[in-house]
Scaffold this active site. Structure first.
Site, short mmCIF file in Angstrom:
data_model
loop_
_atom_site.label_atom_id
_atom_site.label_comp_id
_atom_site.label_asym_id
_atom_site.label_seq_id
_atom_site.Cartn_x
_atom_site.Cartn_y
_atom_site.Cartn_z
N GLU A 196 -4.91 -25.39 -48.43
CA GLU A 196 -5.77 -26.34 -49.14
C GLU A 196 -6.19 -25.85 -50.52
O GLU A 196 -7.33 -26.01 -50.95
CB GLU A 196 -6.98 -26.71 -48.27
CG GLU A 196 -6.56 -27.43 -46.99
CD GLU A 196 -7.70 -27.78 -46.05
OE1 GLU A 196 -8.86 -27.40 -46.34
OE2 GLU A 196 -7.44 -28.43 -45.02
N GLU A 314 -1.55 -29.54 -40.52
CA GLU A 314 -2.90 -29.55 -39.92
C GLU A 314 -3.42 -30.98 -39.89
O GLU A 314 -3.45 -31.65 -40.92
CB GLU A 314 -3.84 -28.66 -40.72
CG GLU A 314 -5.22 -28.48 -40.08
CD GLU A 314 -6.12 -27.55 -40.89
OE1 GLU A 314 -5.65 -26.44 -41.25
OE2 GLU A 314 -7.27 -27.93 -41.18
#
Length: 540
Positions: A196, A314
């Site tokens: 991220e 994810e």
């Protein structure tokens, strides 16, 4: 007086009588060619780094479920992984870019992650000791897990401003860790770079120019270290929320042959404290929004990096550890299985559920290791739904979702996933083969999102001959215990799915039904249906 009493009782009963509706739906499976393909290890689950002190919404649901403190010898853990027969496990998460590796000659103390004011996400850096890495690999090898490991992509960088980090990636610690892994013969299937940090990032971000440069560097390291290995690991990145310009530029900057897969994350239900989560899960229009992301990822790869594939590395539904009231219940299976089907249609090769264990969204209960309802949905998908994705035409209500795949293990026939999102409508589903179907003007058939009109002539059923009543199909109906859709117990064909007295995963036995009969879908239910004799040229 008696007549009025009877009339009163009838009027009182009317809401109950009419609250349960019925509707007919036709699903036409187009088996002449696959429209997409998934990886052999499409179903994936994550292990995360969060320590017990990770808290959201006045609760701390992680306990001892971190990569660093999870009881790796718990018998239920091994059995739950083994049931998948090669479950992909992605080792990574928000704190991975603060993890250093306690390799031989590391030269410093190998300390755990702790709460720290001013630290990324409010936590300090932490260390993965090689003794712990050895134990993790014992579990992976015992259970046949396929490993994707997320590397620290912030090492050596410095914070510039507002969460933006700059400077070259210091690869020395990661290189030593990969060298150790190779020396031990640990078969890491893929290395993921960063978590991220793409686009605006979450907590931290790195420019796409720097990221592309570092990916090329990491690829060179992998090529060098694995030059004598019979199998080469894949390089996947960036493990962030999809930002189309950033992702497209990364593919262009890194160039052909560097990235094997573009990984992105999905939390489409909002925060774990969102009071509207239950209504979102059963809203077909809301769920379908995610198709735009899958479509954009697919087109971005096609136009800018066709050498790469798409992965979801994810996805947990609700972010910030999931929803305490929903994520571990049967209702959660509706968005999850729908998204597995949707992702597959857009050529997604791997889909990693956050988490295998940890937070509120674990497939296994964080404290007891007992499977939650989503575990069984994932297991059925893994056992029944093959790589080949087939197109379908669907008539009727948008509350009935349908996905078709070739059967698992390249067996002839077709597997179908049906999801009834309606709380009040029971669907009678007729499954047809497109072999004898001609589409003409008329109304009522929805073809994978586009409207196609009518049926010109009678369609064939799923078998070889419409008159052959001897052919059977297998049905696996999932419903909630006692009709409570927030129950943590799921029923398979009316029987509770519970561990055996020895702690084994229970058998997932289907019921056999005549293949040419309609399928009955109860309100808020899910069904996997296997047609062994379905004539699908793409699945032979």
């Amino acid at each position: 007086m008696g007549f009025h009493l009877v009339l009163f009782l009838v009027l009182c009963a009317l809401p109950g009588i009419f609250s349960k509706e019925s509707a007919d739906v036709t699903v036409i499976v187009r088996g002449s060619a696959t429209v997409a393909k998934t990886n052999d290890h499409f179903v994936c689950a994550t292990l995360d780094w969060w320590p017990p002190e990770k808290c959201n919404y006045n609760q701390c649901p992680w306990g001892q479920s971190s990569i660093l403190n999870l009881d790796l010898t718990h018998p239920l853990l091994a059995k739950a992984i083994q049931a998948f027969n090669s479950l992909r496990i992605r080792v990574g998460g928000s704190l991975q870019d603060q993890v250093i590796y306690g390799v031989p000659n590391f030269g410093g103390p190998c300390l755990p992650i702790k709460k720290m004011a001013g630290g990324l996400f409010g936590f300090s850096k932490g260390c993965l000791s090689m003794a712990r890495w050895d134990k993790l690999n014992l579990l992976f090898q015992k259970t046949g897990a396929i490993v994707t490991f997320g590397l620290n992509a912030l090492n050596g960088r410095h914070h510039i401003h507002n969460g933006v980090w700059g400077g070259d990636w210091n690869s020395s610690n990661a290189r030593a860790f990969i060298e150790y892994t190779i020396s031990k013969g640990y078969p890491v299937d893929s290395w993921e770079f960063g978590n991220e940090l793409s686009g605006h990032g979450v907590g931290a971000s790195v420019s796409v120019e720097q990221y592309g440069k570092d990916l090329v560097h990491l690829k060179a390291i992998l090529d060098e270290l694995y030059k004598d290995s019979r199998s080469k690991p894949q390089l996947v990145a960036p493990g962030g929320f999809f930002d189309q310009p950033w992702y497209a530029h990364l593919l262009q900057l890194s160039g052909s042959g560097v990235l094997n897969a573009m990984t992105h994350h999905i939390y489409n239900l909002g925060g774990g404290n969102d009071p509207h989560i239950t209504s979102k899960i059963t809203d077909p229009q809301y769920l379908s929004r995610e198709a735009d992301t899958f479509r954009s990822v697919q087109l971005t790869i096609k136009n800018h990096g066709p050498w790469a594939s798409a992965w979801v590395s994810e996805a947990g539904g609700a972010y910030n550890s999931g929803s305490r009231l929903v994520s571990s219940t049967f209702l959660d299976s509706f968005w999850y299985l729908d998204e597995l089907g949707m992702a597959s249609k857009y050529n997604t090769k791997v889909y990693c559920r956050q988490t295998l264990i940890g937070g509120n969204y674990g497939l296994l209960d964080t404290k007891t290791f007992i499977p939650n309802p989503d575990y069984y949905g994932a297991l059925l998908w893994s056992r029944l739904m093959g790589n080949g994705v087939l197109s379908i035409d669907l008539s009727g209500s948008p509350y009935l979702r349908a996905y078709a795949h070739c059967r698992k293990k390249k067996q002839a026939g077709v597997s179908l996933l049906l999801i009834n999102l309606s709380e009040s409508t029971e669907f009678t589903v007729t499954v047809r083969n497109d072999i004898n179907v001609n589409l003409a003007e008329g109304g009522g058939i929805q073809r994978d999102g586009a409207f196609v009109h009518g049926l010109k002539k009678t369609v064939s059923w799923v078998g070889r001959r419409a008159s052959d009543e001897s052919e059977m199909r297998e049905e696996y109906h999932l419903t909630a215990k006692d009709g409570n859709h927030l129950s943590r117990t799921v029923l398979l064909n009316g029987t509770p799915l519970e561990l055996t007295k020895d702690g084994d995963i229970p058998p997932l036995n289907p019921v056999s039904i005549a293949a040419n009969s309609p399928i009955s879908m109860a309100p808020l239910s899910i069904a996997f249906v296997v047609f062994p004799k379905f004539e699908a040229q793409a699945c032979v």
